[in-house]
Enzyme design. Structure first.
Site, PDB file in Angstrom:
ATOM      1  N   LYS A 138      -7.076  -0.502  11.610  1.00 29.33           N
ATOM      2  CA  LYS A 138      -6.529  -0.965  10.333  1.00 29.33           C
ATOM      3  C   LYS A 138      -5.276  -0.158  10.005  1.00 29.33           C
ATOM      4  O   LYS A 138      -4.266  -0.690   9.535  1.00 29.33           O
ATOM      5  CB  LYS A 138      -7.586  -0.821   9.225  1.00 29.33           C
ATOM      6  CG  LYS A 138      -7.206  -1.436   7.894  1.00 29.33           C
ATOM      7  CD  LYS A 138      -6.405  -0.523   6.997  1.00 29.33           C
ATOM      8  CE  LYS A 138      -6.080  -1.181   5.661  1.00 29.33           C
ATOM      9  NZ  LYS A 138      -5.151  -0.373   4.856  1.00 29.33           N
TER      10      LYS A 138
ATOM     11  N   HIS B 182      -2.228  10.830   0.015  1.00 32.71           N
ATOM     12  CA  HIS B 182      -2.514   9.556  -0.632  1.00 32.71           C
ATOM     13  C   HIS B 182      -2.443   9.668  -2.149  1.00 32.71           C
ATOM     14  O   HIS B 182      -1.870   8.818  -2.815  1.00 32.71           O
ATOM     15  CB  HIS B 182      -3.945   9.149  -0.256  1.00 32.71           C
ATOM     16  CG  HIS B 182      -4.027   7.775   0.287  1.00 32.71           C
ATOM     17  ND1 HIS B 182      -3.833   7.504   1.613  1.00 32.71           N
ATOM     18  CD2 HIS B 182      -4.274   6.596  -0.308  1.00 32.71           C
ATOM     19  CE1 HIS B 182      -3.972   6.218   1.814  1.00 32.71           C
ATOM     20  NE2 HIS B 182      -4.231   5.636   0.657  1.00 32.71           N
TER      21      HIS B 182
ATOM     22  N   GLU C 185       0.832  -1.215   0.000  1.00 32.23           N
ATOM     23  CA  GLU C 185       0.000   0.000   0.000  1.00 32.23           C
ATOM     24  C   GLU C 185       0.862   1.259   0.000  1.00 32.23           C
ATOM     25  O   GLU C 185       1.710   1.442   0.885  1.00 32.23           O
ATOM     26  CB  GLU C 185      -0.912  -0.017   1.236  1.00 32.23           C
ATOM     27  CG  GLU C 185      -1.879   1.162   1.265  1.00 32.23           C
ATOM     28  CD  GLU C 185      -2.863   1.090   2.429  1.00 32.23           C
ATOM     29  OE1 GLU C 185      -3.202  -0.023   2.890  1.00 32.23           O
ATOM     30  OE2 GLU C 185      -3.289   2.167   2.879  1.00 32.23           O
TER      31      GLU C 185
ATOM     32  N   ASP D  75       4.277 -14.224  11.651  1.00 30.84           N
ATOM     33  CA  ASP D  75       2.973 -14.653  11.156  1.00 30.84           C
ATOM     34  C   ASP D  75       1.957 -13.527  11.377  1.00 30.84           C
ATOM     35  O   ASP D  75       1.449 -13.336  12.481  1.00 30.84           O
ATOM     36  CB  ASP D  75       2.578 -15.928  11.922  1.00 30.84           C
ATOM     37  CG  ASP D  75       1.238 -16.488  11.500  1.00 30.84           C
ATOM     38  OD1 ASP D  75       0.472 -15.781  10.827  1.00 30.84           O
ATOM     39  OD2 ASP D  75       0.958 -17.642  11.859  1.00 30.84           O
TER      40      ASP D  75
HETATM   41  C1  MEV Z   1      -5.608   3.432   5.247  1.00 32.79           C
HETATM   42  O1  MEV Z   1      -4.910   2.276   4.857  1.00 32.79           O
HETATM   43  C2  MEV Z   1      -5.556   3.608   6.747  1.00 32.79           C
HETATM   44  C3  MEV Z   1      -6.396   4.769   7.283  1.00 32.79           C
HETATM   45  O2  MEV Z   1      -7.745   4.650   6.848  1.00 32.79           O
HETATM   46  C4  MEV Z   1      -6.312   4.680   8.792  1.00 32.79           C
HETATM   47  C5  MEV Z   1      -7.241   5.629   9.523  1.00 32.79           C
HETATM   48  O3  MEV Z   1      -8.304   6.002   8.987  1.00 32.79           O
HETATM   49  O4  MEV Z   1      -6.918   5.951  10.670  1.00 32.79           O
HETATM   50  C6  MEV Z   1      -5.890   6.082   6.804  1.00 32.79           C
END
Ligand code: MEV
Length: 438
Positions: free
Chosen positions: A279, A392, A85, A295
């Site tokens: 995430k 991004h 990513e 792992d």
């Molecule tokens: C994207 O991979 C991760 C984010 O969505 C985490 C977040 O929203 O805190 C940017």
């Protein structure tokens, strides 16, 4: 229509590929070429990869990046990250640099306990079972002496075994809940070998236990397996600085600190946000876990269970402002290894561990937790300030340009163009096509 195949695993690699492309691809020659293009030219390396799993036909590459400038407990690290990513490595590096001059990251190991369980069915008197367990416990431990000998010598081994009555959850269900110290090994093989032996001894001894009735003697072992939920194999990582030092502008610093707290508070009470918040943390955690040959599925499963330990799924990070000091921290359950498994087999994993100064499992836990905290800081920081898309899209721009087959010159022209224009996918395609027309 494709028919099932017998003995696929016995075919050679080329035969497997032939069968695959014949039955499942349109352009067989191209598919074959593509698979082979990703073979390693070094046959030793390729053989290693062939043997990691079954039915290997090619390799699946992920970029390996480096996030430098991580000051952790006063030692400077460059952290290897394997991830597909865009923006993740950039965000980690940015957070590292931000905290570099603000004291860096501080970490503490809160525990290193691993867990394995023997799940079994017992139909009978619980009191008799408790007495039997007390009697047989020393033998459970002594019967594993061949397995535990080396681990014991190094200072690890079996920490405890307790009998748990789970009958309120499931009829006749009991458990041997076993805890371990596995030092620098992740310990899966060690734990599973120990608990399979516990199960064998437990069943055999029950059959010879004359106090039991015939039904009671017939303990049914359902399964013996380690648990990837390790709430007592825990690490804490933290950053802090006076609010006034968060930026050069006092007002901005105050507003930023408050917004960070609000964002974390939202993730603490709102599971939809908490999942995305976490995430982002796992972007950092998984990338280091992968680079160091650990792992990531085990870690993912354990971390999310930990995030839901108080019934509602919540944020893994927390933040506070006290006496003018902004503090941001994380607690993560991480069962990691720096010896055994892929760590001694995969050449890039070995190098990643060397880059990290050959860490112990405890040190790696701290580095991984820091990567998670840094990632979260960077993500939430952009969310509450510029928004996530600005950074991004810059990284995304390069991916789109690569997909379009842009030359280096075209990339430079278009990167400059998109400094002042929103780099949506359609805008990039249009600008690229215009440039080509010119
Ligand atoms: C994207 O991979 C991760 C984010 O969505 C985490 C977040 O929203 O805190 C940017």
């Amino acid at each position: 229509m494709t028919t099932p195949i017998e003995g696929f695993s016995k075919l050679t690699k080329d035969e497997k590929i032939d069968w695959l492309v014949t039955n499942y691809t349109q352009d067989q020659e191209s598919a074959k070429k593509l698979l082979k293009r990703y073979w390693n030219t070094d046959t030793v390396v390729q053989k290693l990869h062939d043997e990691f799993i079954e039915n290997t036909i090619s390799n699946y590459y992920l970029p390996l990046g480096i996030a430098p400038n991580f000051l952790i407990n006063d030692t400077l690290y460059a952290i290897p990250m394997a991830i597909e990513e865009s923006s993740v490595v950039a965000a980690a590096s940015k957070a590292a640099k931000f905290w570099l001059n603000r004291g860096g990251f501080k970490t503490t190991i809160l525990g290193t306990e691993k867990i394995g369980q023997v799940h079994f069915i017992f139909k009978g008197d619980v009191e008799k079972l408790n007495n039997f367990f007390a009697q047989v416990k020393p033998k459970l431990i002594s019967d594993t002496s061949a397995i535990t000998k080396n681990m014991n010598k190094r200072g690890g081994g079996i920490s405890n075994i307790i009998l748990l009555d789970k009958t309120s959850k499931l009829e006749n269900y009991y458990q041997l809940h076993c805890t371990f110290e596995t030092l620098d090994a992740m310990g899966a093989n060690f734990i599973n070998s120990c608990i399979e032996q516990f199960a064998t001894t437990f069943k055999e001894e029950a059959q010879n236990h004359n106090v039991f009735s015939e039904i009671e003697k017939d303990i049914e072992i359902v399964m013996s397996i380690l648990s990837n939920y390790v709430p007592n194999c825990l690490v804490r990582a933290e950053v802090s600085c006076p609010v006034s030092e968060l930026s050069t502008d006092v007002e901005k610093s105050n507003a930023f600190a408050k917004k960070m707290i609000q964002a974390v508070n939202i993730a603490k009470v709102e599971p939809h946000r908490a999942v995305t918040h976490n995430k982002g943390i796992m972007n950092g955690v998984d990338a280091v876990i992968l680079a160091t040959g650990n792992d990531f599925r085990a870690v993912e499963a354990g971390v999310h269970a930990y995030a839901a330990r108080n019934e509602s799924y919540t944020s893994l990070t927390d933040a506070s402002i006290e006496n003018g000091v902004f503090k941001f921290w994380i607690e993560l359950p991480l069962a990691l290894g720096t010896v055994g498994g892929l760590t001694s087999l995969h050449p890039l994993v070995k190098l990643a561990l060397e880059i990290l100064n050959k860490p112990s499992a405890k040190e790696l836990m701290q580095i991984v937790a820091v990567a998670g905290l840094a990632q979260n800081f960077a993500a939430v920081r952009s969310l509450v300030t510029t928004g996530i898309q600005q950074g991004h899209m810059k990284m995304h721009l390069m991916n789109i340009l690569n997909q379009l087959g842009a030359t280096t010159e075209e990339k430079t022209t278009l990167t400059n163009h998109f400094k002042n224009n929103a780099a949506t996918h359609s805008a990039v395609v249009a600008a690229f096509e215009n440039l080509r027309k010119e």
